[in-house]
Design a protein around this motif. Structure first.
Motif, PDB file in Angstrom:
ATOM      1  N   GLU A 176       0.822  -1.245   0.319  1.00  0.00           N
ATOM      2  CA  GLU A 176       0.149  -0.073   0.454  1.00  0.00           C
ATOM      3  C   GLU A 176       0.434   0.817   0.000  1.00  0.00           C
ATOM      4  O   GLU A 176       1.811   1.590   0.711  1.00  0.00           O
ATOM      5  CB  GLU A 176      -1.029  -0.352   0.709  1.00  0.00           C
ATOM      6  CG  GLU A 176      -1.534   0.728   1.647  1.00  0.00           C
ATOM      7  CD  GLU A 176      -2.920   1.423   1.088  1.00  0.00           C
ATOM      8  OE1 GLU A 176      -3.150   0.487  -0.252  1.00  0.00           O
ATOM      9  OE2 GLU A 176      -2.754   2.718  -0.048  1.00  0.00           O
ATOM     10  N   VAL A 177       0.788   2.043  -1.198  1.00  0.00           N
ATOM     11  CA  VAL A 177       1.662   3.639  -1.185  1.00  0.00           C
ATOM     12  C   VAL A 177       1.003   4.137  -0.003  1.00  0.00           C
ATOM     13  O   VAL A 177       2.107   5.397   0.412  1.00  0.00           O
ATOM     14  CB  VAL A 177       1.227   3.713  -2.042  1.00  0.00           C
ATOM     15  CG1 VAL A 177       1.662   5.652  -2.956  1.00  0.00           C
ATOM     16  CG2 VAL A 177       1.468   2.877  -3.816  1.00  0.00           C
ATOM     17  N   LEU A 178       0.037   4.673   0.602  1.00  0.00           N
ATOM     18  CA  LEU A 178      -0.751   5.471   1.291  1.00  0.00           C
ATOM     19  C   LEU A 178      -0.477   4.648   3.497  1.00  0.00           C
ATOM     20  O   LEU A 178      -0.707   3.215   3.121  1.00  0.00           O
ATOM     21  CB  LEU A 178      -1.861   5.715   1.214  1.00  0.00           C
ATOM     22  CG  LEU A 178      -1.942   6.408  -0.406  1.00  0.00           C
ATOM     23  CD1 LEU A 178      -3.402   6.818   0.043  1.00  0.00           C
ATOM     24  CD2 LEU A 178      -1.342   7.964   0.366  1.00  0.00           C
ATOM     25  N   SER A 179       0.428   6.409   3.781  1.00  0.00           N
ATOM     26  CA  SER A 179      -0.021   5.331   5.065  1.00  0.00           C
ATOM     27  C   SER A 179      -0.582   4.730   5.683  1.00  0.00           C
ATOM     28  O   SER A 179      -1.964   5.977   5.441  1.00  0.00           O
ATOM     29  CB  SER A 179       1.440   6.350   5.459  1.00  0.00           C
ATOM     30  OG  SER A 179       0.752   6.802   6.415  1.00  0.00           O
ATOM     31  N   SER A 180      -0.802   4.566   7.507  1.00  0.00           N
ATOM     32  CA  SER A 180      -2.007   4.335   7.928  1.00  0.00           C
ATOM     33  C   SER A 180      -1.315   4.874   8.969  1.00  0.00           C
ATOM     34  O   SER A 180      -0.660   5.395   9.571  1.00  0.00           O
ATOM     35  CB  SER A 180      -2.600   2.719   7.963  1.00  0.00           C
ATOM     36  OG  SER A 180      -1.616   2.419   9.222  1.00  0.00           O
ATOM     37  N   SER A 181      -2.189   5.683  10.247  1.00  0.00           N
ATOM     38  CA  SER A 181      -2.253   6.090  11.170  1.00  0.00           C
ATOM     39  C   SER A 181      -1.371   5.595  12.654  1.00  0.00           C
ATOM     40  O   SER A 181      -0.399   6.877  13.292  1.00  0.00           O
ATOM     41  CB  SER A 181      -2.933   6.755  11.881  1.00  0.00           C
ATOM     42  OG  SER A 181      -4.658   6.081  12.293  1.00  0.00           O
ATOM     43  N   ALA A 182      -1.477   4.097  12.080  1.00  0.00           N
ATOM     44  CA  ALA A 182      -0.406   3.551  13.054  1.00  0.00           C
ATOM     45  C   ALA A 182       1.251   3.477  12.755  1.00  0.00           C
ATOM     46  O   ALA A 182       1.632   3.408  13.822  1.00  0.00           O
ATOM     47  CB  ALA A 182      -1.095   1.873  13.321  1.00  0.00           C
ATOM     48  N   ASP A 183       1.412   3.596  10.952  1.00  0.00           N
ATOM     49  CA  ASP A 183       2.476   4.107  11.530  1.00  0.00           C
ATOM     50  C   ASP A 183       3.032   4.940  12.527  1.00  0.00           C
ATOM     51  O   ASP A 183       4.582   5.339  11.976  1.00  0.00           O
ATOM     52  CB  ASP A 183       2.763   4.265   9.584  1.00  0.00           C
ATOM     53  CG  ASP A 183       2.651   2.906   8.662  1.00  0.00           C
ATOM     54  OD1 ASP A 183       2.139   2.331   9.908  1.00  0.00           O
ATOM     55  OD2 ASP A 183       1.698   2.943   7.736  1.00  0.00           O
ATOM     56  N   MET A 184       2.287   5.891  12.726  1.00  0.00           N
ATOM     57  CA  MET A 184       3.391   7.041  12.794  1.00  0.00           C
ATOM     58  C   MET A 184       4.091   6.547  14.396  1.00  0.00           C
ATOM     59  O   MET A 184       4.962   7.784  14.977  1.00  0.00           O
ATOM     60  CB  MET A 184       2.104   8.633  13.708  1.00  0.00           C
ATOM     61  CG  MET A 184       2.652   9.472  14.344  1.00  0.00           C
ATOM     62  SD  MET A 184       1.214  10.141  15.304  1.00  0.00           S
ATOM     63  CE  MET A 184       1.292   9.054  16.755  1.00  0.00           C
ATOM     64  N   ARG A 185       3.957   6.164  14.745  1.00  0.00           N
ATOM     65  CA  ARG A 185       4.601   5.752  16.387  1.00  0.00           C
ATOM     66  C   ARG A 185       6.017   5.598  16.202  1.00  0.00           C
ATOM     67  O   ARG A 185       6.603   5.872  17.211  1.00  0.00           O
ATOM     68  CB  ARG A 185       3.300   4.226  17.395  1.00  0.00           C
ATOM     69  CG  ARG A 185       2.580   4.539  17.367  1.00  0.00           C
ATOM     70  CD  ARG A 185       1.735   3.924  18.272  1.00  0.00           C
ATOM     71  NE  ARG A 185       0.292   3.270  17.786  1.00  0.00           N
ATOM     72  CZ  ARG A 185      -0.515   2.857  17.687  1.00  0.00           C
ATOM     73  NH1 ARG A 185       0.172   1.529  16.941  1.00  0.00           N
ATOM     74  NH2 ARG A 185      -2.164   2.665  17.482  1.00  0.00           N
TER      75      ARG A 185
END
Ligand SMILES: Cc1cc2nc3c(=O)[nH]c(=O)nc-3n(C[C@H](O)[C@H](O)[C@H](O)COP(=O)(O)O)c2cc1C
Length: 328
Positions: free
Chosen positions: A214-223
């Motif tokens: 997946e090209v776009l991130s998810s909010s969990a990738d912020m950690r």
């Protein structure tokens, strides 16, 4: 109402929300929508080192300077004439029309001849330069330190030829990130963007072929960003940190500022939700600051970084055992 003004790379931003380098920032018109939504600054879509070299001497057509002959055809197809001119016009167009800082971006893998071109970006009106250094190191005989030298060379060589501030966009893959950022800060870099989200390969087991994740991130990738922003902002003081990856809403923005980021860059969330998410993030930051009684961003920026919290182990290894011990 709280004052959201922020200084990033010595530039005055009306708020800390920066739109990341991407297709969202490749035209004056598109950038107009981001400005209307309230963006504090924009980072233009990257120009690639190969595109600059193509323009400088057409050498890639002869295969010079390219280690892999198979890559030449790809590059030929990818680059076209006047790309560099178009890029300079994009900078000029944005500066003529909009009153926010415009940060030009170059994706590079060497500290060579393209570097002088940075001057043209400055002359076109770029307020700063973000360098996205992208190399995938696969040589088992090269030591990490050798590989890291490239970052310092790029930083030094570019800082030598321009007067505008320079930031480096980093990936997550360093064995001692704090040391790398510290060395960058003394070699001409005023800011680091943590982190780039690289293209990730995947395998389709039915078709037995390569695909991309997946090209776009998810909010969990912020950690992962949060941990390293908190640590680096405490350990290296003379560098601005722009948090990047997985910052999708106002809460995530506030967390990154508390961890010590100066700005937060947003990309995937704008692709998913449109430019209105910028407005929502700014409103959330303002209302949260009012609620907490903060007048300005510097009143709380870094308040939860590695050095300020009572249990810095929360950002470290110690937490690892507690974290998993809940799951028997
Ligand atoms: C479609 C797309 C295009 C991108 N193009 C660039 C680029 O040209 N230069 C660059 O430095 N980063 C580029 N990126 C990476 C983003 O700037 C950003 O670092 C990454 O998406 C992580 O942030 P996010 O989680 O907010 O999406 C791109 C990302 C996307 C999704």
């Amino acid at each position: 109402m709280a004052n959201l003004e922020t200084k990033y790379l010595g530039l005055n931003l009306k708020n800390p929300v920066v739109v990341s380098s991407s297709g969202l920032t490749n035209s004056v018109e598109k950038i107009g929508k981001l400005v209307d939504a309230g963006a504090g600054a924009v980072v233009l879509k990257s120009l690639f080192e190969e595109q600059i070299n193509h323009e400088i001497n057409n050498s890639i057509y002869k295969g010079e300077g390219v280690d892999y002959p198979e890559a030449i055809d790809y590059i030929k197809g990818y680059t076209r004439d006047n790309e560099v001119g178009d890029y300079l016009n994009l900078i000029k167009g944005c500066k003529e029309k909009y009153d926010i800082p415009v940060i030009a971006s170059i994706n590079c893998f060497s500290a060579d001849e393209w570097v002088d071109f940075a001057q043209q970006m400055e002359a076109a009106g770029a307020d700063a330069l973000e360098l996205n250094v992208f190399v995938v190191n696969t040589d088992k005989n090269i030591e990490s330190a050798e590989y890291e030298k490239l970052y310092y060379e790029v930083s030094k060589n570019v800082a030598k030829v321009v007067n505008i501030p320079v930031s480096i966009k980093l990936g997550l893959y360093f064995s001692n990130l704090v040391n790398v950022v510290n060395k960058l800060s003394v070699s001409g870099t005023q800011g680091v963007v943590m982190f780039n989200r690289f293209y990730e390969p995947d395998i389709d087991i039915n078709k037995m072929s390569m695909t991309s994740a997946e090209v776009l991130s998810s909010s969990a990738d912020m950690r992962r960003t949060l941990r390293w922003v908190a640590i680096v902002s405490d350990k290296v003081q003379n560098v601005d940190i722009s948090a990047s990856t997985g910052i999708h809403d106002g809460e995530a923005l506030i967390k990154q500022l508390l961890a010590g980021a100066t700005t937060a860059q947003v990309c995937s969330s704008i692709y998913k939700n449109g430019p209105k998410v910028i407005t929502e993030m700014i409103e959330k930051l303002g209302s949260w600051m009012d609620e907490k009684g903060y007048d300005k961003v510097s009143d709380f920026r870094g308040a939860m970084n590695y050095g300020k919290i009572t249990e810095p182990g929360m950002y470290e290894r110690a937490q690892f055992m507690k974290y998993f011990s809940k799951y028997e």
